[in-house]
Design a protein around this motif. Sequence first.
Motif, PDB file in Angstrom:
ATOM      1  N   ALA A  22       0.788  -1.311   0.090  1.00  0.00           N
ATOM      2  CA  ALA A  22      -0.171   0.074   0.102  1.00  0.00           C
ATOM      3  C   ALA A  22       0.763   1.191  -0.046  1.00  0.00           C
ATOM      4  O   ALA A  22       1.958   1.236   0.696  1.00  0.00           O
ATOM      5  CB  ALA A  22      -0.961  -0.020   1.108  1.00  0.00           C
ATOM      6  N   PRO A  23       0.492   2.175  -0.774  1.00  0.00           N
ATOM      7  CA  PRO A  23       1.469   3.495  -0.926  1.00  0.00           C
ATOM      8  C   PRO A  23       1.454   4.143   0.464  1.00  0.00           C
ATOM      9  O   PRO A  23       2.743   4.560   0.711  1.00  0.00           O
ATOM     10  CB  PRO A  23       0.554   4.408  -1.711  1.00  0.00           C
ATOM     11  N   ILE A  24       0.347   3.992   1.098  1.00  0.00           N
ATOM     12  CA  ILE A  24       0.825   4.641   2.324  1.00  0.00           C
ATOM     13  C   ILE A  24       1.706   3.925   3.312  1.00  0.00           C
ATOM     14  O   ILE A  24       2.415   4.566   4.265  1.00  0.00           O
ATOM     15  CB  ILE A  24      -0.627   4.812   3.318  1.00  0.00           C
ATOM     16  N   ARG A  25       1.903   2.587   3.345  1.00  0.00           N
ATOM     17  CA  ARG A  25       2.663   1.671   4.144  1.00  0.00           C
ATOM     18  C   ARG A  25       4.116   2.157   3.464  1.00  0.00           C
ATOM     19  O   ARG A  25       4.979   2.472   4.361  1.00  0.00           O
ATOM     20  CB  ARG A  25       2.490   0.387   4.056  1.00  0.00           C
ATOM     21  N   ILE A  28       4.946   5.421   5.124  1.00  0.00           N
ATOM     22  CA  ILE A  28       5.240   5.222   6.433  1.00  0.00           C
ATOM     23  C   ILE A  28       6.685   4.769   6.886  1.00  0.00           C
ATOM     24  O   ILE A  28       7.523   5.212   7.706  1.00  0.00           O
ATOM     25  CB  ILE A  28       4.124   4.194   7.315  1.00  0.00           C
ATOM     26  N   VAL A  29       7.061   3.716   6.112  1.00  0.00           N
ATOM     27  CA  VAL A  29       8.493   3.037   6.360  1.00  0.00           C
ATOM     28  C   VAL A  29       9.397   4.148   5.853  1.00  0.00           C
ATOM     29  O   VAL A  29      10.536   4.359   6.487  1.00  0.00           O
ATOM     30  CB  VAL A  29       8.643   1.884   5.141  1.00  0.00           C
ATOM     31  N   THR A  30       9.180   5.042   4.687  1.00  0.00           N
ATOM     32  CA  THR A  30      10.053   5.928   4.288  1.00  0.00           C
ATOM     33  C   THR A  30      10.262   7.118   5.345  1.00  0.00           C
ATOM     34  O   THR A  30      11.474   7.547   6.006  1.00  0.00           O
ATOM     35  CB  THR A  30       9.606   6.851   3.044  1.00  0.00           C
ATOM     36  N   GLY A  33      12.259   5.568   8.377  1.00  0.00           N
ATOM     37  CA  GLY A  33      13.645   5.361   7.956  1.00  0.00           C
ATOM     38  C   GLY A  33      14.478   6.604   8.386  1.00  0.00           C
ATOM     39  O   GLY A  33      15.635   6.586   8.488  1.00  0.00           O
ATOM     40  N   HIS A  34      13.990   7.662   8.763  1.00  0.00           N
ATOM     41  CA  HIS A  34      14.438   8.940   9.344  1.00  0.00           C
ATOM     42  C   HIS A  34      14.519   9.050  10.752  1.00  0.00           C
ATOM     43  O   HIS A  34      15.233   9.755  11.333  1.00  0.00           O
ATOM     44  CB  HIS A  34      13.857  10.123   8.740  1.00  0.00           C
ATOM     45  N   GLY A  35      13.898   7.693  11.355  1.00  0.00           N
ATOM     46  CA  GLY A  35      14.019   7.787  12.870  1.00  0.00           C
ATOM     47  C   GLY A  35      12.495   7.485  13.492  1.00  0.00           C
ATOM     48  O   GLY A  35      11.456   7.408  12.558  1.00  0.00           O
ATOM     49  N   GLU A  36      12.325   7.357  14.855  1.00  0.00           N
ATOM     50  CA  GLU A  36      11.065   6.628  15.202  1.00  0.00           C
ATOM     51  C   GLU A  36      10.268   7.861  15.241  1.00  0.00           C
ATOM     52  O   GLU A  36      10.757   8.915  15.398  1.00  0.00           O
ATOM     53  CB  GLU A  36      11.408   6.014  16.445  1.00  0.00           C
ATOM     54  N   ARG A  37       9.149   7.647  15.297  1.00  0.00           N
ATOM     55  CA  ARG A  37       7.889   8.484  15.035  1.00  0.00           C
ATOM     56  C   ARG A  37       6.719   7.981  15.859  1.00  0.00           C
ATOM     57  O   ARG A  37       6.392   6.904  15.830  1.00  0.00           O
ATOM     58  CB  ARG A  37       7.665   8.870  13.745  1.00  0.00           C
ATOM     59  N   CYS A  38       5.898   8.879  16.612  1.00  0.00           N
ATOM     60  CA  CYS A  38       4.697   8.485  17.088  1.00  0.00           C
ATOM     61  C   CYS A  38       3.642   8.802  15.861  1.00  0.00           C
ATOM     62  O   CYS A  38       3.867   9.233  14.887  1.00  0.00           O
ATOM     63  CB  CYS A  38       4.513   9.566  18.338  1.00  0.00           C
ATOM     64  N   VAL A  39       2.375   7.941  16.450  1.00  0.00           N
ATOM     65  CA  VAL A  39       1.248   8.109  15.477  1.00  0.00           C
ATOM     66  C   VAL A  39       1.110   9.773  15.030  1.00  0.00           C
ATOM     67  O   VAL A  39       0.914   9.908  13.818  1.00  0.00           O
ATOM     68  CB  VAL A  39       0.128   7.450  15.755  1.00  0.00           C
ATOM     69  N   HIS A  40       0.699  10.213  16.070  1.00  0.00           N
ATOM     70  CA  HIS A  40       0.532  12.010  15.641  1.00  0.00           C
ATOM     71  C   HIS A  40       1.549  12.635  14.636  1.00  0.00           C
ATOM     72  O   HIS A  40       1.149  13.434  13.789  1.00  0.00           O
ATOM     73  CB  HIS A  40       0.192  12.922  16.948  1.00  0.00           C
ATOM     74  N   VAL A  43       0.813  11.029  11.334  1.00  0.00           N
ATOM     75  CA  VAL A  43      -0.334  11.757  10.860  1.00  0.00           C
ATOM     76  C   VAL A  43      -0.103  13.276  10.211  1.00  0.00           C
ATOM     77  O   VAL A  43      -0.590  13.436   9.292  1.00  0.00           O
ATOM     78  CB  VAL A  43      -1.570  11.933  11.877  1.00  0.00           C
ATOM     79  N   GLU A  44       0.509  14.045  11.067  1.00  0.00           N
ATOM     80  CA  GLU A  44       1.108  15.442  10.632  1.00  0.00           C
ATOM     81  C   GLU A  44       1.790  15.124   9.148  1.00  0.00           C
ATOM     82  O   GLU A  44       1.371  15.883   8.511  1.00  0.00           O
ATOM     83  CB  GLU A  44       1.730  16.009  11.630  1.00  0.00           C
ATOM     84  N   LYS A  45       3.006  14.481   9.350  1.00  0.00           N
ATOM     85  CA  LYS A  45       3.552  14.483   8.220  1.00  0.00           C
ATOM     86  C   LYS A  45       3.110  13.999   6.738  1.00  0.00           C
ATOM     87  O   LYS A  45       3.352  14.347   5.861  1.00  0.00           O
ATOM     88  CB  LYS A  45       4.850  13.730   8.440  1.00  0.00           C
ATOM     89  N   LEU A  46       2.033  12.772   6.998  1.00  0.00           N
ATOM     90  CA  LEU A  46       1.483  12.060   5.797  1.00  0.00           C
ATOM     91  C   LEU A  46      -0.032  12.904   5.352  1.00  0.00           C
ATOM     92  O   LEU A  46      -0.317  12.517   4.387  1.00  0.00           O
ATOM     93  CB  LEU A  46       1.438  10.685   6.276  1.00  0.00           C
TER      94      LEU A  46
END
Length: 99
Positions: A22-25, A28-30, A33-40, A43-46
């Motif tokens: 899935a494109p969104i996955r 998310i992986v991209t 790849g820059h470091g750990e992220r929380c869900v929020h 959400v903000e970035k994507l």
Amino acid sequence: MTAANGYDSYEGAGELLRALSAPIRLAIVTELGHGERCVHELVEKLGAAQPLVSQHLRVLRGAGVVRGSRRGREIAYALVDEHVAHIVADAVSHAGEGR
């Protein structure tokens, strides 16, 4: 080719590629790849809805692509293996070639 001849590695690769289908996955992986992220943060970035991001994180976690760890009241997600970020980057780069 039988499982004894190495077919198991192709099965695992197929499962990984299905998890990334899935494109969104891929996005998310991209990001992870820059470091750990929380869900929020994802959400903000994507620019995607929180329930959608959470659903896709569950798929990636179930496939062993990401892991979550507590960060206060939140869960921070990270890639289990940095190789996955390279696979995604190469796929995205390849898809953009010749356009």
